[in-house]
Design an enzyme around this catalytic site. Sequence first.
Site, PDB file in Angstrom:
ATOM      1  N   ARG A 131     -13.396  -0.921   4.773  1.00  0.00           N
ATOM      2  CA  ARG A 131     -12.060  -1.516   4.646  1.00  0.00           C
ATOM      3  C   ARG A 131     -11.341  -0.835   3.500  1.00  0.00           C
ATOM      4  NH1 ARG A 131     -10.713  -6.639   5.534  1.00  0.00           N
ATOM      5  NH2 ARG A 131      -8.668  -5.829   4.984  1.00  0.00           N
ATOM      6  N   ASN A 166      -7.190   0.569   1.865  1.00  0.00           N
ATOM      7  CA  ASN A 166      -6.075   1.414   2.268  1.00  0.00           C
ATOM      8  C   ASN A 166      -6.540   2.875   2.394  1.00  0.00           C
ATOM      9  OD1 ASN A 166      -6.029   2.588  -0.363  1.00  0.00           O
ATOM     10  ND2 ASN A 166      -4.778   0.890  -1.102  1.00  0.00           N
ATOM     11  N   VAL A 167      -5.634   3.742   2.789  1.00  0.00           N
ATOM     12  CA  VAL A 167      -6.004   5.136   3.059  1.00  0.00           C
ATOM     13  C   VAL A 167      -6.624   5.791   1.830  1.00  0.00           C
ATOM     14  CG1 VAL A 167      -5.100   7.433   3.625  1.00  0.00           C
ATOM     15  CG2 VAL A 167      -4.294   5.428   4.891  1.00  0.00           C
ATOM     16  N   THR A 203     -15.940   2.947   9.390  1.00  0.00           N
ATOM     17  CA  THR A 203     -14.753   2.464  10.079  1.00  0.00           C
ATOM     18  C   THR A 203     -14.709   0.955   9.990  1.00  0.00           C
ATOM     19  OG1 THR A 203     -13.558   2.318  12.183  1.00  0.00           O
ATOM     20  CG2 THR A 203     -15.955   2.408  12.319  1.00  0.00           C
ATOM     21  N   CYS A 223      -7.885  -7.990  17.084  1.00  0.00           N
ATOM     22  CA  CYS A 223      -8.901  -7.151  16.425  1.00  0.00           C
ATOM     23  C   CYS A 223     -10.310  -7.603  16.775  1.00  0.00           C
ATOM     24  CB  CYS A 223      -8.714  -7.200  14.912  1.00  0.00           C
ATOM     25  SG  CYS A 223      -7.403  -6.123  14.319  1.00  0.00           S
ATOM     26  N   LYS A 233       0.548  -0.860  15.167  1.00  0.00           N
ATOM     27  CA  LYS A 233      -0.766  -1.289  15.645  1.00  0.00           C
ATOM     28  C   LYS A 233      -1.245  -2.545  14.910  1.00  0.00           C
ATOM     29  CE  LYS A 233      -3.760   1.546  12.692  1.00  0.00           C
ATOM     30  NZ  LYS A 233      -4.893   2.476  12.684  1.00  0.00           N
ATOM     31  N   ASP A 234      -0.618  -2.884  13.757  1.00  0.00           N
ATOM     32  CA  ASP A 234      -0.977  -4.095  13.016  1.00  0.00           C
ATOM     33  C   ASP A 234      -0.190  -5.321  13.466  1.00  0.00           C
ATOM     34  OD1 ASP A 234      -2.773  -2.689  11.416  1.00  0.00           O
ATOM     35  OD2 ASP A 234      -1.270  -2.244   9.889  1.00  0.00           O
ATOM     36  N   LEU A 259     -13.450  -2.314  15.383  1.00  0.00           N
ATOM     37  CA  LEU A 259     -14.366  -2.484  16.507  1.00  0.00           C
ATOM     38  C   LEU A 259     -14.089  -1.458  17.600  1.00  0.00           C
ATOM     39  CD1 LEU A 259     -14.455  -6.374  16.936  1.00  0.00           C
ATOM     40  CD2 LEU A 259     -16.370  -4.913  16.251  1.00  0.00           C
ATOM     41  N   ARG A 260     -12.815  -1.159  17.825  1.00  0.00           N
ATOM     42  CA  ARG A 260     -12.443  -0.182  18.853  1.00  0.00           C
ATOM     43  C   ARG A 260     -13.068   1.173  18.554  1.00  0.00           C
ATOM     44  NH1 ARG A 260      -9.057   3.886  18.509  1.00  0.00           N
ATOM     45  NH2 ARG A 260      -8.321   3.151  16.484  1.00  0.00           N
ATOM     46  N   ARG A 261     -12.951   1.619  17.303  1.00  0.00           N
ATOM     47  CA  ARG A 261     -13.555   2.898  16.938  1.00  0.00           C
ATOM     48  C   ARG A 261     -15.077   2.821  17.003  1.00  0.00           C
ATOM     49  NH1 ARG A 261      -9.407   3.389  11.902  1.00  0.00           N
ATOM     50  NH2 ARG A 261      -7.705   4.475  12.975  1.00  0.00           N
ATOM     51  N   THR A 309      -8.145   4.445  -0.736  1.00  0.00           N
ATOM     52  CA  THR A 309      -9.464   3.880  -1.021  1.00  0.00           C
ATOM     53  C   THR A 309     -10.517   4.469  -0.098  1.00  0.00           C
ATOM     54  OG1 THR A 309      -8.498   1.805  -1.806  1.00  0.00           O
ATOM     55  CG2 THR A 309     -10.796   1.738  -1.096  1.00  0.00           C
ATOM     56  N   ARG A 310     -10.206   4.572   1.171  1.00  0.00           N
ATOM     57  CA  ARG A 310     -11.170   5.099   2.136  1.00  0.00           C
ATOM     58  C   ARG A 310     -11.481   6.575   1.857  1.00  0.00           C
ATOM     59  NH1 ARG A 310      -9.987   2.002   7.877  1.00  0.00           N
ATOM     60  NH2 ARG A 310      -9.178   0.088   6.970  1.00  0.00           N
ATOM     61  N   SER A 339       0.834  -1.199   0.000  1.00  0.00           N
ATOM     62  CA  SER A 339       0.000   0.000   0.000  1.00  0.00           C
ATOM     63  C   SER A 339       0.868   1.247   0.000  1.00  0.00           C
ATOM     64  CB  SER A 339      -0.911   0.018   1.236  1.00  0.00           C
ATOM     65  OG  SER A 339      -0.150   0.276   2.403  1.00  0.00           O
TER      66      SER A 339
END
Length: 320
Positions: free
Chosen positions: A154, A156-157, A132, A247, A89-90, A135-137, A159-160, A19
């Site tokens: 879902r 990459n940046v 998003t 996750c 974080k991943d 789950l955390r968010r 795409t979102r 990505s």
Amino acid sequence: MSSPSSSATETLRLGTRGSALALWQANWVKTEIERRSPGAGVEIVPIKTTGDRIQDQPLAKIGGKGLFTKELDDALLDGRIDLAAHSLKDVPFQLPDGLVLASIPPRELPWDVFISDGRNLRQMPAGASVGTGSLRREVQLKRRFPGLRIVPLRGNVDTRLRKQAAGEFDGIVLAAAGLRRLGYADRITEVLDENTMLPAAGQGALGVVCRDGDTRVLDCVALLEDAESRLAVSAERSLLRALEGTCQVPIAALARVSGSRLSMRALIANLSGTSIIEDQREDLVEGDPERAAGVGAVLADMLMRRGADRILDEIRRHGA
């Protein structure tokens, strides 16, 4: 397994996802190694991961964070690459045997941000769609803004951002770090402070992983290490380890270092967001990552005694 060469001038093979953000991070690591270790060369080796291939399902349903690292771990262990760069974080809290988290460079901003047509979260009308894939968010949005409609997102940046700009969502939540690294800071509508959205453990930090004992690589990447980032991330990842966080479990954690002290705040929630347990801890760490990890472990125990054990049992029984 290929044995690492002792030659300081041999090119290091740096594995990364493909990505735009992952390549930015890998190129940053490459540049810094070559700048700080004269004679060292770094070749970037893109590797597609399971998480990159499966884009139409939530991470919690297909296996979680390890889906972005497994193929890179395998390439390290069989000698196809010499080091790997990750968004920390991943990276699961437990690395495979034979691999080490060799370096944590200076951390970017850890916050989440909201992107919309200019309205902040408090200005969004009831029923507005917010995208998003976390789950955390999701559970924190439901707690603070129960009138919003949370929609899976879902990709990459880029795409979102395209989906939000095309009107598929009224707003989306992303990490500030990725946007800043890719030059999209001007797209941010609102930075979400920790009282609105506590970030993921390790968010904003990079992690460089290599084979344990590969001194050629360890010596090079040690020059990228940031002591305060290591302390904070050690505490956050220790809490994840104690709670067996993946996750599939909504967990948030943020540690800060001030002089010899570390303060940390964390939360855990059930999948519906109807039960959220939050606490904080501060202690003296004196620059020792092991002591910082101890703060995370103590905070995890505090959460367990307040009901996190029941949340974990519920998630284990019913899944994500």
